[in-house]
Design a protein around this motif. Sequence first.
Motif, PDB file in Angstrom:
ATOM      1  N   UNK A   1       8.650  -7.375   5.003  1.00 23.09           N
ATOM      2  CA  UNK A   1       9.103  -6.555   3.874  1.00 23.09           C
ATOM      3  C   UNK A   1       8.060  -5.506   3.479  1.00 23.09           C
ATOM      4  N   UNK A   2       8.547  -4.374   2.987  1.00 27.56           N
ATOM      5  CA  UNK A   2       7.648  -3.304   2.550  1.00 27.56           C
ATOM      6  C   UNK A   2       6.942  -2.673   3.732  1.00 27.56           C
ATOM      7  N   UNK A   3       5.632  -2.459   3.597  1.00 28.10           N
ATOM      8  CA  UNK A   3       4.793  -1.924   4.671  1.00 28.10           C
ATOM      9  C   UNK A   3       5.292  -0.570   5.165  1.00 28.10           C
ATOM     10  N   UNK A   4       5.560   0.316   4.214  1.00 32.69           N
ATOM     11  CA  UNK A   4       6.001   1.657   4.580  1.00 32.69           C
ATOM     12  C   UNK A   4       5.571   2.640   3.491  1.00 32.69           C
ATOM     13  N   UNK A   5       5.685   3.916   3.783  1.00 29.81           N
ATOM     14  CA  UNK A   5       5.378   4.944   2.798  1.00 29.81           C
ATOM     15  C   UNK A   5       6.469   4.977   1.731  1.00 29.81           C
ATOM     16  N   UNK A   6       6.156   5.500   0.548  1.00 32.60           N
ATOM     17  CA  UNK A   6       7.173   5.548  -0.522  1.00 32.60           C
ATOM     18  C   UNK A   6       8.465   6.256  -0.127  1.00 32.60           C
ATOM     19  N   UNK A   7       8.379   7.243   0.764  1.00 33.65           N
ATOM     20  CA  UNK A   7       9.590   7.947   1.194  1.00 33.65           C
ATOM     21  C   UNK A   7      10.241   7.306   2.418  1.00 33.65           C
ATOM     22  N   UNK A   8       9.626   6.233   2.946  1.00 34.44           N
ATOM     23  CA  UNK A   8      10.200   5.494   4.057  1.00 34.44           C
ATOM     24  C   UNK A   8      10.012   6.107   5.427  1.00 34.44           C
ATOM     25  N   UNK A   9       9.369   7.281   5.511  1.00 35.83           N
ATOM     26  CA  UNK A   9       9.265   7.918   6.828  1.00 35.83           C
ATOM     27  C   UNK A   9       8.148   7.336   7.677  1.00 35.83           C
TER      28      UNK A   9
ATOM     29  N   UNK B   1      -0.888   4.202   3.509  1.00 39.03           N
ATOM     30  CA  UNK B   1       0.508   4.574   3.713  1.00 39.03           C
ATOM     31  C   UNK B   1       1.199   4.975   2.413  1.00 39.03           C
ATOM     32  N   UNK B   2       0.468   4.922   1.272  1.00 40.48           N
ATOM     33  CA  UNK B   2       1.032   5.431   0.021  1.00 40.48           C
ATOM     34  C   UNK B   2       0.214   6.610  -0.528  1.00 40.48           C
ATOM     35  N   UNK B   3      -0.456   7.324   0.390  1.00 40.66           N
ATOM     36  CA  UNK B   3      -1.148   8.566   0.055  1.00 40.66           C
ATOM     37  C   UNK B   3      -0.575   9.680   0.939  1.00 40.66           C
TER      38      UNK B   3
ATOM     39  N   UNK C   1      -2.697   0.106   1.561  1.00 39.18           N
ATOM     40  CA  UNK C   1      -1.842   0.562   0.460  1.00 39.18           C
ATOM     41  C   UNK C   1      -2.563   0.276  -0.845  1.00 39.18           C
ATOM     42  N   UNK C   2      -2.507   1.212  -1.762  1.00 34.53           N
ATOM     43  CA  UNK C   2      -3.166   1.041  -3.054  1.00 34.53           C
ATOM     44  C   UNK C   2      -2.277   0.310  -4.061  1.00 34.53           C
TER      45      UNK C   2
ATOM     46  N   UNK D   1       3.579   7.326  -4.672  1.00 35.06           N
ATOM     47  CA  UNK D   1       2.423   7.972  -4.043  1.00 35.06           C
ATOM     48  C   UNK D   1       1.212   7.791  -4.941  1.00 35.06           C
ATOM     49  N   UNK D   2       0.069   7.420  -4.361  1.00 34.41           N
ATOM     50  CA  UNK D   2      -1.144   7.150  -5.122  1.00 34.41           C
ATOM     51  C   UNK D   2      -2.312   7.942  -4.538  1.00 34.41           C
ATOM     52  N   UNK D   3      -3.466   7.879  -5.214  1.00 33.32           N
ATOM     53  CA  UNK D   3      -4.597   8.735  -4.860  1.00 33.32           C
ATOM     54  C   UNK D   3      -5.568   8.139  -3.849  1.00 33.32           C
TER      55      UNK D   3
END
Length: 198
Positions: A15-23, A163-165, A88-89, A95-97
Motif C-alpha cells: 500500500x502507498x509507496x507512490x508520489x502524491x499524484x500517483x505518477x 517520492x513526495x518532493x 517519504x517525509x 507534496x512536502x519539502x
Amino acid sequence: MIIVLIDNGHGSDTPGKCSPDGRHREYLWARDVAQRLEKALTEEGITATRIVTEQRDIHIAERCRRANAVCRQHGAKNVILVSLHNNAAGNEGQWLDARGWTVHVSLNASSRSKRLAQLLYDQAERLGLQGNRSVPKERYWIQNLGICRDTNCPAVLTENLFQDNREDVAILQSEEGRQRIVELHVEAIKNYIKEYNL
C-alpha cells in the motif's frame, strides 16, 4: 570474489509507496534501477544478482533467507547487500519539502556495513544528491531495519530521494536521474571492493 545482492524494496501490492499524484511508484522504480545496477556491475566484472525478481511484495523474512543462503554458500565476508528504496517525509499524500539521498544501516551494523554506507554517501554528495537533510557526522543513519539487521553480510539500505518532493520525483522519473543513482552505487561498491581487496 564478491557477490553484490540487490534488494528491490517493496512490491506492486504494497500500500502507498507512490508520489502524491500517483505518477511515481516506488516498486516500479526500484525494479528498474535494480536491473540497471545489476547490469552495470556485471559490465564492471562484478557478480551481482537481485534477490527479488517477483513484482509482488516478498516478505522481509524471505528476502533475508535468500540473502543468507548466498552467504552460506560463498561466505558472508564475500557478500554485500544493498536495498533500494525511495524516501517519504509523510504519508498524507501531499507534496512536502524534504528532499535528498540518505543511506541507512542497522542497529547491529558491522564496521563493513558502516564503511559501505559512508562510501555510498560520499558518492551521493559528489553527484549533488544530498538534498536538504541534516547529515550525521558518520554520513549514515542508524535504524532497526530488518533487511540489514537479519542478513549475515554487510548490508545497507539506500533511500534514493523523496517520492513526495516534486523536485526529487522529477529526478527519479528522468533517465539522467536514474543513471546518476546507478552510477552512485556502482562507484561506491567499486571503492569498497578496492578498499577491502575483494
